[in-house]
Write a protein that holds these residues in place. Sequence first.
Motif, PDB file in Angstrom:
ATOM      1  N   ASP A  10       0.805  -1.219   0.000  1.00 53.64           N
ATOM      2  CA  ASP A  10       0.000   0.000   0.000  1.00 53.64           C
ATOM      3  C   ASP A  10       0.833   1.263   0.000  1.00 53.64           C
ATOM      4  O   ASP A  10       0.488   2.259   0.620  1.00 53.64           O
TER       5      ASP A  10
ATOM      6  N   TYR B  50       1.602 -11.038   8.009  1.00 53.99           N
ATOM      7  CA  TYR B  50       2.040  -9.775   7.421  1.00 53.99           C
ATOM      8  C   TYR B  50       3.473  -9.564   7.872  1.00 53.99           C
ATOM      9  O   TYR B  50       3.751  -9.546   9.071  1.00 53.99           O
ATOM     10  N   MET B  61       3.717 -10.434  11.703  1.00 56.82           N
ATOM     11  CA  MET B  61       2.514 -10.216  12.485  1.00 56.82           C
ATOM     12  C   MET B  61       1.522 -11.286  12.033  1.00 56.82           C
ATOM     13  O   MET B  61       1.417 -11.558  10.833  1.00 56.82           O
ATOM     14  N   ARG B  63      -2.506 -12.386  12.243  1.00 54.59           N
ATOM     15  CA  ARG B  63      -3.846 -11.943  12.639  1.00 54.59           C
ATOM     16  C   ARG B  63      -4.796 -13.129  12.658  1.00 54.59           C
ATOM     17  O   ARG B  63      -4.872 -13.891  11.702  1.00 54.59           O
ATOM     18  N   THR B 104      -8.122  -5.908  18.191  1.00 55.94           N
ATOM     19  CA  THR B 104      -8.089  -4.869  17.160  1.00 55.94           C
ATOM     20  C   THR B 104      -9.441  -4.200  16.935  1.00 55.94           C
ATOM     21  O   THR B 104     -10.468  -4.661  17.416  1.00 55.94           O
ATOM     22  N   LYS B 183      -9.269  -5.612  -0.188  1.00 55.23           N
ATOM     23  CA  LYS B 183      -9.955  -6.128   0.995  1.00 55.23           C
ATOM     24  C   LYS B 183     -11.464  -5.883   0.918  1.00 55.23           C
ATOM     25  O   LYS B 183     -11.927  -4.952   0.250  1.00 55.23           O
ATOM     26  N   ILE B 200     -18.675   2.389   8.317  1.00 58.07           N
ATOM     27  CA  ILE B 200     -17.297   2.504   7.843  1.00 58.07           C
ATOM     28  C   ILE B 200     -16.793   1.193   7.239  1.00 58.07           C
ATOM     29  O   ILE B 200     -15.596   0.954   7.155  1.00 58.07           O
ATOM     30  N   GLY B 236     -15.491   3.338   4.317  1.00 55.62           N
ATOM     31  CA  GLY B 236     -14.075   3.074   4.568  1.00 55.62           C
ATOM     32  C   GLY B 236     -13.385   4.373   4.914  1.00 55.62           C
ATOM     33  O   GLY B 236     -13.861   5.442   4.540  1.00 55.62           O
ATOM     34  N   ALA B 238      -9.702   4.823   4.819  1.00 58.29           N
ATOM     35  CA  ALA B 238      -8.290   4.954   4.499  1.00 58.29           C
ATOM     36  C   ALA B 238      -7.975   6.089   3.540  1.00 58.29           C
ATOM     37  O   ALA B 238      -8.800   6.483   2.721  1.00 58.29           O
ATOM     38  N   CYS B 422       4.913  -1.543  12.085  1.00 55.04           N
ATOM     39  CA  CYS B 422       4.198  -1.347  10.820  1.00 55.04           C
ATOM     40  C   CYS B 422       4.995  -0.512   9.823  1.00 55.04           C
ATOM     41  O   CYS B 422       5.494   0.559  10.159  1.00 55.04           O
ATOM     42  N   ALA B 462      -3.741   5.361   6.753  1.00 48.50           N
ATOM     43  CA  ALA B 462      -4.506   4.129   6.563  1.00 48.50           C
ATOM     44  C   ALA B 462      -5.642   4.041   7.580  1.00 48.50           C
ATOM     45  O   ALA B 462      -6.636   3.373   7.364  1.00 48.50           O
ATOM     46  N   SER B 463      -5.471   4.706   8.712  1.00 52.40           N
ATOM     47  CA  SER B 463      -6.570   4.899   9.661  1.00 52.40           C
ATOM     48  C   SER B 463      -7.040   3.640  10.362  1.00 52.40           C
ATOM     49  O   SER B 463      -8.229   3.461  10.627  1.00 52.40           O
TER      50      SER B 463
HETATM   51  C1  HEM Z   1       1.312  -4.276  10.507  1.00 54.35           C
HETATM   52  C2  HEM Z   1       0.293  -3.515  10.824  1.00 54.35           C
HETATM   53  C3  HEM Z   1      -0.745  -3.009   9.833  1.00 54.35           C
HETATM   54  C4  HEM Z   1      -0.627  -2.672   8.531  1.00 54.35           C
HETATM   55  C5  HEM Z   1       0.593  -2.713   7.662  1.00 54.35           C
HETATM   56  C6  HEM Z   1      -1.934  -2.228   8.110  1.00 54.35           C
HETATM   57  C7  HEM Z   1      -2.230  -1.770   6.855  1.00 54.35           C
HETATM   58  C8  HEM Z   1      -3.393  -1.121   6.565  1.00 54.35           C
HETATM   59  C9  HEM Z   1      -3.622  -0.448   5.354  1.00 54.35           C
HETATM   60  C10 HEM Z   1      -2.656  -0.359   4.224  1.00 54.35           C
HETATM   61  C11 HEM Z   1      -4.857   0.084   5.419  1.00 54.35           C
HETATM   62  C12 HEM Z   1      -5.521   0.901   4.348  1.00 54.35           C
HETATM   63  C13 HEM Z   1      -6.398  -0.001   3.655  1.00 54.35           C
HETATM   64  C14 HEM Z   1      -6.897   0.422   2.335  1.00 54.35           C
HETATM   65  O1  HEM Z   1      -6.456   1.374   1.709  1.00 54.35           O
HETATM   66  O2  HEM Z   1      -7.750  -0.318   1.886  1.00 54.35           O
HETATM   67  C15 HEM Z   1      -5.414  -0.259   6.663  1.00 54.35           C
HETATM   68  C16 HEM Z   1      -6.663   0.136   7.099  1.00 54.35           C
HETATM   69  C17 HEM Z   1      -7.274  -0.353   8.241  1.00 54.35           C
HETATM   70  N1  HEM Z   1      -6.739  -1.287   9.047  1.00 54.35           N
HETATM   71 FE1  HEM Z   1      -4.768  -1.783   9.093  1.00 54.35          FE
HETATM   72  N2  HEM Z   1      -2.786  -2.306   9.119  1.00 54.35           N
HETATM   73  C18 HEM Z   1      -2.113  -2.778  10.188  1.00 54.35           C
HETATM   74  C19 HEM Z   1      -2.629  -3.003  11.442  1.00 54.35           C
HETATM   75  C20 HEM Z   1      -3.992  -2.895  11.732  1.00 54.35           C
HETATM   76  C21 HEM Z   1      -4.562  -3.127  13.019  1.00 54.35           C
HETATM   77  C22 HEM Z   1      -3.821  -3.389  14.308  1.00 54.35           C
HETATM   78  C23 HEM Z   1      -5.907  -3.013  12.878  1.00 54.35           C
HETATM   79  C24 HEM Z   1      -6.976  -3.315  13.851  1.00 54.35           C
HETATM   80  C25 HEM Z   1      -7.744  -4.363  13.460  1.00 54.35           C
HETATM   81  C26 HEM Z   1      -6.163  -2.622  11.542  1.00 54.35           C
HETATM   82  C27 HEM Z   1      -7.434  -2.342  11.072  1.00 54.35           C
HETATM   83  C28 HEM Z   1      -7.628  -1.514  10.035  1.00 54.35           C
HETATM   84  C29 HEM Z   1      -8.796  -0.712   9.855  1.00 54.35           C
HETATM   85  C30 HEM Z   1     -10.039  -0.665  10.736  1.00 54.35           C
HETATM   86  C31 HEM Z   1      -8.569   0.038   8.733  1.00 54.35           C
HETATM   87  C32 HEM Z   1      -9.559   1.093   8.308  1.00 54.35           C
HETATM   88  C33 HEM Z   1      -9.463   1.688   7.024  1.00 54.35           C
HETATM   89  C34 HEM Z   1     -10.722   1.619   6.218  1.00 54.35           C
HETATM   90  O3  HEM Z   1     -11.794   1.383   6.782  1.00 54.35           O
HETATM   91  O4  HEM Z   1     -10.606   1.819   5.018  1.00 54.35           O
HETATM   92  N3  HEM Z   1      -4.988  -2.577  10.859  1.00 54.35           N
HETATM   93  N4  HEM Z   1      -4.512  -1.008   7.341  1.00 54.35           N
END
Ligand code: HEM
Lengths: 111, 591
Positions: A10, B50, B61, B63, B104, B183, B200, B236, B238, B422, B462-463
Amino acid sequence: MTTRLRVLDDGAWISVDDSREVRVSELWRLDAPDLCECALTDLVVENFQSVGVDGSTVEVQVYGQCIACGEAGTTGWVPVGRVRGGEFAELARSAVRSSRARPPRQHVPDR
Amino acid sequence: MVTDVENWKSEVYGNEIRDRLFEFAEAGFDSIPDDERDAWFERFKWWGLYHQRNGQEGYFMMRIGTPNGVLEPGQLRVVGEIADEYARGPGTNPIFGDAYADFTTRQSIQLHWIELSDVPAIFEKLEEHDLSTQQACGDSWRNIVGNPVAGKDGQEVIDAWPVIRELNETFKGNDDHANLPRKWKVSVTGSADGSGQGDINDLAFEPAYKTAGGDGAPRGSEAGDAVGFNVRVGGGLARNEPRLARDIDVWVPPERVPDVAGGLSALFRDHGDREDRYNARVKFLVDEWGAAEVRETLQEEYVDFELQTAGRDVREEYTYNAGEGERNDLIGVHDQKDGRNFVGLNVLVGRMGADDVLELADLAAEYGSGEVRLSQRQNVIVTDVPDDALDEFLDEPLLEHYSPDPSPFMRGSVACTGTEFCSLSIVETKNRQVRFARWLKANVELPDDVDEFHVHLSGCTASCAQPQIADVSLRGMKTRKDGDPVEALDVGLGGGLGEDPQFARWVTQRVPVDEVPGAIANLVERFAAERDAGESFRAFVARHDDDELDAFVDPKETDYEDPMMHNTKRTWYPYAEDDGMEDAPSPPADD
Ligand code: HEM
Ligand code: SF4
Ligand SMILES: [Zn+2]
């Protein structure tokens, strides 16, 4: 010899010949009048958008924000390093880089 | 031209990755050919692995997807044992120690420092207990979320748990839906509190009544109406492009949910953008098409029955993360419909040491049924506690730390992974939010009648910590302080869900991290002084413009000290004594 270039995870990485070499979250000094009006843009590198190579120079387009003025956006093509004899060497972090509109000869908008 | 990622996915993806993963695990991390590493790391995500950031070469990591956050009796113990045995690496976290589990924001569990060679043993143990990492990351159906206490909640409109279970069984490991453009996040909620946070997600099912006799029939009593779900698509957060899921004017009875969900997932599979990953999420397809065209295409090409129009929703009753009202979260003691109780415990920033996980598993078995559930606010809920066991349970020493009645600053804290592990991160997050919350609790006074104040800290756009839907949103940035680069945070205000969800407005940019607690203190002081009687923080923010709010934020140094001001991303591990990249450990030796 062709150089394999990719934007991965990403936009977190530039991978050069299958090795993760250039990363986000650095601050770059840029000559980038296309991005903001500062004499030198002080850019937080947030997401790589695309990568290419011109001769031996690897160039990227990156989304980021200038922390001097707050302007955010995607840069033109900015050099990040060179491939010499199959080895990638990243530019010094303190280097002033210039952003230009013309794309490098080979590029991939890949992520 | 499709991306390299798409090419890799078309070569090997989905279930078949598993055999190769096991072969690499057997032969050792180094057996992954150098020129295939990028491809395999991408594919491993589909099985929940990951690769951690640079400096942590060879560590992953992992999950574990727990649908709706439900951990059946015994499963939490398994997670604790795995964390204790395998989630240990070369770095020690100064707050959380050596082995821990993260709960999470999507009701899953993350473990860190996992070595490839241990993966087969971990999978075997997980699968013995019906747990799985399948599709926990990668381009497919992710862990399905909802109201964690579905099936038990006294305030339920419809029990969503059987629906979620069926979706999970249908779409996990389903080759037709294994390789999506990006995703696919699904939420199914049956309660009237909005705790599934459907708005969301890519696809949301929300409780709604449909009058018997179809459209145009006079509105009957609720008792005579059918209960099912309205459908929303394309939410979403991000990448600076937050979207709320859009109403596509469809109501489905529970038994049709898999058909509609499968139809929409197939629509996304066939029409999502595979040439540009930044444009691939279904939210962008909905932007392009509009809700009406999504509905039309679904009807014409992806389902073989007549879709009904949307029913009467219960959104005006939503309170979860809504800024005011009861049940902003699920902390504390609540009634179950069977007369027992569920007890929500605050897990600060979602992280719990392995010893504590094991102790909690024992307590859940002793006082409840052994079941626990995870919320989208990174908290844990012990269910099935009878009235006569309640007092004794609440007196357990573990609950002093994981409190059912914490300070608003503790219960309101959510934080993502950040620079600890991360690659995308710009700043340190979890430990910082712990320090912030402790300082705020000790130094800041909220008005007496205000018992909720949500602060969400995300390390990048990424939020993952869902910053846009908090009272105070913090997002990783950099700035210069006295000429030197330091970690900084953008500050947003006034976000939340509820009947009319709202994303935070980013009012103050690039506050050096050591000035953020002072900024929040000043903000709360102004709020306390100038609010109308009984006014919530979110309502207070809503009636001020960005400049006024920026002035209220007023960053300042206090006695809060931040030990992680420098570029924590240039370390191999921010908390290591010798933290430089040159001191990074080599990939774990295979044993
Ligand atoms: C190694 C750690 C992590 C990486 C590299 C990662 C990567 C990302 C990326 C790239 C996005 C953007 C997604 C997009 O553009 O579609 C994202 C969004 C998100 N991730 Fe993670 N993430 C990590 C850890 C986590 C953790 C700890 C959580 C909790 C479950 C989480 C939950 C989410 C959520 C809720 C979004 C919301 C964005 C949306 O709704 O579009 N991620 N993550
Ligand atoms: S929000 Fe950014 S820094 Fe935080 S876990 Fe997600 S990708 Fe990493
Ligand atoms: Zn500038």
